[in-house]
Scaffold this motif. Sequence first.
Motif, PDB file in Angstrom:
ATOM      1  N   LYS A   2    -103.079  28.372  35.199  1.00  0.00           N
ATOM      2  CA  LYS A   2    -102.181  29.467  34.858  1.00  0.00           C
ATOM      3  C   LYS A   2    -101.574  29.164  33.490  1.00  0.00           C
ATOM      4  CE  LYS A   2    -101.219  32.315  37.550  1.00  0.00           C
ATOM      5  NZ  LYS A   2    -101.858  33.612  37.634  1.00  0.00           N
ATOM      6  N   THR A   3    -101.241  30.202  32.765  1.00  0.00           N
ATOM      7  CA  THR A   3    -100.619  30.030  31.451  1.00  0.00           C
ATOM      8  C   THR A   3     -99.235  29.409  31.631  1.00  0.00           C
ATOM      9  OG1 THR A   3    -101.773  32.021  30.744  1.00  0.00           O
ATOM     10  CG2 THR A   3    -100.025  31.202  29.305  1.00  0.00           C
ATOM     11  N   ARG A  79     -96.955  39.151  32.716  1.00  0.00           N
ATOM     12  CA  ARG A  79     -97.447  38.187  33.713  1.00  0.00           C
ATOM     13  C   ARG A  79     -98.631  38.765  34.491  1.00  0.00           C
ATOM     14  NH1 ARG A  79     -94.486  33.625  33.699  1.00  0.00           N
ATOM     15  NH2 ARG A  79     -92.413  33.765  32.802  1.00  0.00           N
ATOM     16  N   GLN A  80     -98.585  40.059  34.797  1.00  0.00           N
ATOM     17  CA  GLN A  80     -99.721  40.708  35.481  1.00  0.00           C
ATOM     18  C   GLN A  80    -100.946  40.712  34.563  1.00  0.00           C
ATOM     19  OE1 GLN A  80     -98.308  44.625  36.368  1.00  0.00           O
ATOM     20  NE2 GLN A  80     -97.007  43.952  38.058  1.00  0.00           N
ATOM     21  N   ASP A  81    -100.728  41.104  33.318  1.00  0.00           N
ATOM     22  CA  ASP A  81    -101.837  41.190  32.365  1.00  0.00           C
ATOM     23  C   ASP A  81    -102.471  39.828  32.103  1.00  0.00           C
ATOM     24  OD1 ASP A  81    -101.320  43.898  32.188  1.00  0.00           O
ATOM     25  OD2 ASP A  81    -100.336  43.776  30.228  1.00  0.00           O
ATOM     26  N   LEU A  82    -101.660  38.780  32.099  1.00  0.00           N
ATOM     27  CA  LEU A  82    -102.183  37.446  31.813  1.00  0.00           C
ATOM     28  C   LEU A  82    -103.247  37.024  32.818  1.00  0.00           C
ATOM     29  CD1 LEU A  82     -99.111  35.366  30.629  1.00  0.00           C
ATOM     30  CD2 LEU A  82    -101.045  36.181  29.280  1.00  0.00           C
ATOM     31  N   GLU A  83    -103.135  37.490  34.059  1.00  0.00           N
ATOM     32  CA  GLU A  83    -104.136  37.122  35.066  1.00  0.00           C
ATOM     33  C   GLU A  83    -105.540  37.521  34.621  1.00  0.00           C
ATOM     34  OE1 GLU A  83    -103.135  38.481  38.993  1.00  0.00           O
ATOM     35  OE2 GLU A  83    -101.087  37.709  38.834  1.00  0.00           O
ATOM     36  N   ASN A  87    -108.426  34.714  33.791  1.00  0.00           N
ATOM     37  CA  ASN A  87    -109.729  34.756  34.471  1.00  0.00           C
ATOM     38  C   ASN A  87    -110.885  34.763  33.474  1.00  0.00           C
ATOM     39  OD1 ASN A  87    -108.729  34.676  37.088  1.00  0.00           O
ATOM     40  ND2 ASN A  87    -108.537  36.889  37.217  1.00  0.00           N
ATOM     41  N   ILE A  88    -110.728  35.479  32.369  1.00  0.00           N
ATOM     42  CA  ILE A  88    -111.779  35.478  31.339  1.00  0.00           C
ATOM     43  C   ILE A  88    -111.984  34.065  30.818  1.00  0.00           C
ATOM     44  CG2 ILE A  88    -112.360  36.215  28.984  1.00  0.00           C
ATOM     45  CD1 ILE A  88    -110.924  38.911  29.679  1.00  0.00           C
ATOM     46  N   VAL A  89    -110.900  33.393  30.460  1.00  0.00           N
ATOM     47  CA  VAL A  89    -111.008  32.030  29.928  1.00  0.00           C
ATOM     48  C   VAL A  89    -111.627  31.110  30.983  1.00  0.00           C
ATOM     49  CG1 VAL A  89    -109.709  30.028  29.091  1.00  0.00           C
ATOM     50  CG2 VAL A  89    -109.147  32.332  28.256  1.00  0.00           C
ATOM     51  N   ASN A 100    -102.736  22.885  27.137  1.00  0.00           N
ATOM     52  CA  ASN A 100    -102.506  23.465  25.813  1.00  0.00           C
ATOM     53  C   ASN A 100    -103.732  24.231  25.328  1.00  0.00           C
ATOM     54  OD1 ASN A 100     -99.878  22.526  25.564  1.00  0.00           O
ATOM     55  ND2 ASN A 100    -100.474  20.661  24.504  1.00  0.00           N
ATOM     56  N   GLN A 101    -104.909  23.689  25.559  1.00  0.00           N
ATOM     57  CA  GLN A 101    -106.135  24.381  25.159  1.00  0.00           C
ATOM     58  C   GLN A 101    -106.289  25.692  25.924  1.00  0.00           C
ATOM     59  OE1 GLN A 101    -108.798  21.069  25.867  1.00  0.00           O
ATOM     60  NE2 GLN A 101    -108.879  20.580  23.669  1.00  0.00           N
ATOM     61  N   PHE A 102    -106.015  25.643  27.211  1.00  0.00           N
ATOM     62  CA  PHE A 102    -106.082  26.855  28.027  1.00  0.00           C
ATOM     63  C   PHE A 102    -105.095  27.892  27.503  1.00  0.00           C
ATOM     64  CE2 PHE A 102    -104.770  29.401  31.723  1.00  0.00           C
ATOM     65  CZ  PHE A 102    -106.003  29.852  32.172  1.00  0.00           C
ATOM     66  N   ASP A 103    -103.866  27.482  27.245  1.00  0.00           N
ATOM     67  CA  ASP A 103    -102.842  28.399  26.750  1.00  0.00           C
ATOM     68  C   ASP A 103    -103.251  29.034  25.421  1.00  0.00           C
ATOM     69  OD1 ASP A 103    -101.307  27.753  28.972  1.00  0.00           O
ATOM     70  OD2 ASP A 103     -99.877  26.520  27.853  1.00  0.00           O
TER      71      ASP A 103
END
Length: 164
Positions: A2-3, A79-83, A87-89, A100-103
């Motif tokens: 999760k971000t 927060r909804q949009d980040l999901e 998922n794409i990442v 940090n890379q994920f974020d």
Amino acid sequence: MKTSQRGIDLIKEFESLHDGDLKKTGLQPKMDPVGIWTEGYGRAMHDDKGNFLKGAGNKASAEKRATIFTEKEAEEALRQDLEVYENIVAKKVRVPITQNQFDALVSHTYNTGGSDGLFKLINDRAAGAAIRNWFVTKYITAQGVKLNGLIRRRKDEADLFFAK
């Protein structure tokens, strides 16, 4: 993954809280640099067919379609949009990455929709210099014009990607 709050803060810094008409109560839709109507923290607005709602001539339509009027609603929508972007990442990156890379990748994907070129560099375990160069030289224009905000965002995303 999760971000983290650090990633959310990066997105919020560059998307900013959109308020296209300060004379009206509550948050109002705003056009981004390429003419797409957005609300909240950069949530793109769409017409009935699912196409981006674009152009100054669609201001009334954007205002009518608006669903985000408070900072709290904007935060919830983000927060909804980040999901979607998380998922794409998660689907595109096939090698272990840090928080940090994920974020950084979620921020980039939130803004651009993602880039197979960047994901390929990461999956191929390209040299750090090649990945950094990609971050700071791609997706820095809007309609062919380099934008300082995008240049700063790509640099900050690269810095976060390589942060320890």
